[in-house]
Design a protein around this motif. Sequence first.
Motif, PDB file in Angstrom:
ATOM      1  N   GLU A  44       0.823  -1.212   0.000  1.00  0.00           N
ATOM      2  CA  GLU A  44       0.000   0.000   0.000  1.00  0.00           C
ATOM      3  C   GLU A  44       0.857   1.263   0.000  1.00  0.00           C
ATOM      4  OE1 GLU A  44      -3.321   0.550  -0.494  1.00  0.00           O
ATOM      5  OE2 GLU A  44      -3.149  -1.568  -1.035  1.00  0.00           O
ATOM      6  N   LYS A  45       1.921   1.261   0.819  1.00  0.00           N
ATOM      7  CA  LYS A  45       2.802   2.429   0.877  1.00  0.00           C
ATOM      8  C   LYS A  45       3.428   2.702  -0.489  1.00  0.00           C
ATOM      9  CE  LYS A  45       6.753   4.374   3.342  1.00  0.00           C
ATOM     10  NZ  LYS A  45       7.746   4.188   4.408  1.00  0.00           N
ATOM     11  N   SER A  46       3.815   1.641  -1.200  1.00  0.00           N
ATOM     12  CA  SER A  46       4.453   1.828  -2.508  1.00  0.00           C
ATOM     13  C   SER A  46       3.513   2.530  -3.487  1.00  0.00           C
ATOM     14  CB  SER A  46       4.931   0.496  -3.080  1.00  0.00           C
ATOM     15  OG  SER A  46       3.852  -0.295  -3.522  1.00  0.00           O
ATOM     16  N   LYS A  47       2.209   2.355  -3.311  1.00  0.00           N
ATOM     17  CA  LYS A  47       1.232   2.985  -4.201  1.00  0.00           C
ATOM     18  C   LYS A  47       1.161   4.500  -4.013  1.00  0.00           C
ATOM     19  CE  LYS A  47      -1.645  -1.126  -4.491  1.00  0.00           C
ATOM     20  NZ  LYS A  47      -2.938  -1.737  -4.121  1.00  0.00           N
ATOM     21  N   SER A  48       1.726   4.994  -2.913  1.00  0.00           N
ATOM     22  CA  SER A  48       1.694   6.444  -2.669  1.00  0.00           C
ATOM     23  C   SER A  48       2.765   7.191  -3.466  1.00  0.00           C
ATOM     24  CB  SER A  48       1.853   6.737  -1.172  1.00  0.00           C
ATOM     25  OG  SER A  48       3.172   6.451  -0.739  1.00  0.00           O
ATOM     26  N   TYR A  49       3.647   6.481  -4.113  1.00  0.00           N
ATOM     27  CA  TYR A  49       4.699   7.100  -4.924  1.00  0.00           C
ATOM     28  C   TYR A  49       4.272   7.042  -6.396  1.00  0.00           C
ATOM     29  CZ  TYR A  49       7.601   6.755  -0.758  1.00  0.00           C
ATOM     30  OH  TYR A  49       8.099   6.880   0.514  1.00  0.00           O
ATOM     31  N   PRO A  50       4.131   8.185  -7.045  1.00  0.00           N
ATOM     32  CA  PRO A  50       3.604   8.192  -8.424  1.00  0.00           C
ATOM     33  C   PRO A  50       4.469   7.454  -9.432  1.00  0.00           C
ATOM     34  CG  PRO A  50       4.361  10.385  -7.776  1.00  0.00           C
ATOM     35  CD  PRO A  50       4.438   9.517  -6.558  1.00  0.00           C
ATOM     36  N   MET A  51       5.756   7.330  -9.179  1.00  0.00           N
ATOM     37  CA  MET A  51       6.622   6.663 -10.151  1.00  0.00           C
ATOM     38  C   MET A  51       6.622   5.144 -10.012  1.00  0.00           C
ATOM     39  SD  MET A  51       8.372   7.488  -7.276  1.00  0.00           S
ATOM     40  CE  MET A  51       8.862   9.161  -7.461  1.00  0.00           C
ATOM     41  N   VAL A  52       6.048   4.626  -8.915  1.00  0.00           N
ATOM     42  CA  VAL A  52       6.007   3.174  -8.696  1.00  0.00           C
ATOM     43  C   VAL A  52       4.822   2.604  -9.476  1.00  0.00           C
ATOM     44  CG1 VAL A  52       5.731   1.318  -7.011  1.00  0.00           C
ATOM     45  CG2 VAL A  52       7.139   3.310  -6.446  1.00  0.00           C
ATOM     46  N   ILE A  53       5.128   1.726 -10.415  1.00  0.00           N
ATOM     47  CA  ILE A  53       4.081   1.142 -11.243  1.00  0.00           C
ATOM     48  C   ILE A  53       3.813  -0.323 -10.897  1.00  0.00           C
ATOM     49  CG2 ILE A  53       4.410   2.752 -13.156  1.00  0.00           C
ATOM     50  CD1 ILE A  53       5.933   0.447 -14.609  1.00  0.00           C
ATOM     51  N   GLY A  54       4.555  -0.849  -9.920  1.00  0.00           N
ATOM     52  CA  GLY A  54       4.327  -2.234  -9.542  1.00  0.00           C
ATOM     53  C   GLY A  54       5.115  -2.639  -8.321  1.00  0.00           C
ATOM     54  N   PHE A  55       4.644  -3.689  -7.673  1.00  0.00           N
ATOM     55  CA  PHE A  55       5.291  -4.269  -6.503  1.00  0.00           C
ATOM     56  C   PHE A  55       5.308  -5.771  -6.736  1.00  0.00           C
ATOM     57  CE2 PHE A  55       6.018  -5.841  -2.330  1.00  0.00           C
ATOM     58  CZ  PHE A  55       6.508  -4.801  -1.557  1.00  0.00           C
ATOM     59  N   ARG A  56       6.479  -6.348  -6.844  1.00  0.00           N
ATOM     60  CA  ARG A  56       6.615  -7.780  -7.117  1.00  0.00           C
ATOM     61  C   ARG A  56       7.523  -8.423  -6.070  1.00  0.00           C
ATOM     62  NH1 ARG A  56       3.473  -6.038 -10.437  1.00  0.00           N
ATOM     63  NH2 ARG A  56       3.183  -6.714 -12.576  1.00  0.00           N
ATOM     64  N   SER A  57       7.311  -9.716  -5.894  1.00  0.00           N
ATOM     65  CA  SER A  57       8.157 -10.486  -4.987  1.00  0.00           C
ATOM     66  C   SER A  57       9.384 -10.985  -5.735  1.00  0.00           C
ATOM     67  CB  SER A  57       7.396 -11.689  -4.431  1.00  0.00           C
ATOM     68  OG  SER A  57       6.340 -11.260  -3.612  1.00  0.00           O
ATOM     69  N   LYS A  58      10.511 -10.997  -5.033  1.00  0.00           N
ATOM     70  CA  LYS A  58      11.728 -11.573  -5.598  1.00  0.00           C
ATOM     71  C   LYS A  58      11.521 -13.078  -5.709  1.00  0.00           C
ATOM     72  CE  LYS A  58      15.098  -8.431  -3.522  1.00  0.00           C
ATOM     73  NZ  LYS A  58      16.240  -8.371  -2.641  1.00  0.00           N
ATOM     74  N   PRO A  59      12.232 -13.745  -6.563  1.00  0.00           N
ATOM     75  CA  PRO A  59      13.247 -13.248  -7.502  1.00  0.00           C
ATOM     76  C   PRO A  59      12.619 -12.830  -8.826  1.00  0.00           C
ATOM     77  CG  PRO A  59      13.218 -15.622  -7.593  1.00  0.00           C
ATOM     78  CD  PRO A  59      12.192 -15.206  -6.559  1.00  0.00           C
ATOM     79  N   ILE A  60      13.412 -12.141  -9.616  1.00  0.00           N
ATOM     80  CA  ILE A  60      12.986 -11.738 -10.949  1.00  0.00           C
ATOM     81  C   ILE A  60      12.950 -12.990 -11.832  1.00  0.00           C
ATOM     82  CG2 ILE A  60      15.307 -11.265 -11.844  1.00  0.00           C
ATOM     83  CD1 ILE A  60      14.128  -8.747 -13.132  1.00  0.00           C
ATOM     84  N   SER A  61      12.057 -13.000 -12.790  1.00  0.00           N
ATOM     85  CA  SER A  61      11.948 -14.148 -13.694  1.00  0.00           C
ATOM     86  C   SER A  61      11.585 -13.655 -15.095  1.00  0.00           C
ATOM     87  CB  SER A  61      10.873 -15.117 -13.202  1.00  0.00           C
ATOM     88  OG  SER A  61       9.598 -14.509 -13.275  1.00  0.00           O
ATOM     89  N   LYS A  62      11.768 -14.517 -16.083  1.00  0.00           N
ATOM     90  CA  LYS A  62      11.393 -14.164 -17.456  1.00  0.00           C
ATOM     91  C   LYS A  62       9.890 -13.909 -17.546  1.00  0.00           C
ATOM     92  CE  LYS A  62      14.996 -16.546 -20.059  1.00  0.00           C
ATOM     93  NZ  LYS A  62      15.265 -17.570 -21.088  1.00  0.00           N
ATOM     94  N   GLU A  63       9.119 -14.688 -16.792  1.00  0.00           N
ATOM     95  CA  GLU A  63       7.660 -14.526 -16.800  1.00  0.00           C
ATOM     96  C   GLU A  63       7.278 -13.146 -16.257  1.00  0.00           C
ATOM     97  OE1 GLU A  63       9.256 -17.207 -15.425  1.00  0.00           O
ATOM     98  OE2 GLU A  63       8.821 -18.597 -17.064  1.00  0.00           O
ATOM     99  N   MET A  64       7.949 -12.737 -15.180  1.00  0.00           N
ATOM    100  CA  MET A  64       7.687 -11.425 -14.599  1.00  0.00           C
ATOM    101  C   MET A  64       8.014 -10.329 -15.611  1.00  0.00           C
ATOM    102  SD  MET A  64       9.479  -9.548 -11.321  1.00  0.00           S
ATOM    103  CE  MET A  64       9.183 -10.893 -10.197  1.00  0.00           C
ATOM    104  N   LEU A  65       9.128 -10.471 -16.298  1.00  0.00           N
ATOM    105  CA  LEU A  65       9.519  -9.469 -17.284  1.00  0.00           C
ATOM    106  C   LEU A  65       8.526  -9.414 -18.443  1.00  0.00           C
ATOM    107  CD1 LEU A  65      13.392  -9.925 -17.347  1.00  0.00           C
ATOM    108  CD2 LEU A  65      12.051  -8.161 -16.182  1.00  0.00           C
ATOM    109  N   SER A  66       7.968 -10.553 -18.829  1.00  0.00           N
ATOM    110  CA  SER A  66       6.948 -10.572 -19.882  1.00  0.00           C
ATOM    111  C   SER A  66       5.722  -9.781 -19.440  1.00  0.00           C
ATOM    112  CB  SER A  66       6.533 -12.010 -20.211  1.00  0.00           C
ATOM    113  OG  SER A  66       7.578 -12.679 -20.842  1.00  0.00           O
TER     114      SER A  66
END
Length: 130
Positions: free
Chosen positions: A102-124
Amino acid sequence: MLNKILCVDDDPITLMLYKMVVSKSGFSSHVDTAHNGEEALHYLDKLLEQNEDYPHLIFLDLNMPVMSGWEFLDLFTREKYVHFPECKVIVLSSTIDPADIEKSKSYPMVIGFRSKPISKEMLSELAHLS
């Protein structure tokens, strides 16, 4: 494909993984890294001074020494950084605390909140957001 992205995380293995996954997926042609929020701000300041291309996306960890992701976001909202209007942030964190999301949504430049780790599916998925 994005021209340039910035990955901010205090774990060097995580940064190496980010670079590898981004490269193999073709998500971006250039990946820069920073080990904490302070280093990321110095990187952005240098781009401003040298009038260089800026990253259009930042992958940002929240819990880092020296300067956390929250502190980075607080400073990144300052007028000095209005020169990066299209620079968006994806928070990548191991936390699943709903208050952080919820806090991350208060920043206009934040377009998403994801859990680590990064993956090809996430990037898609993110290719459609950025």
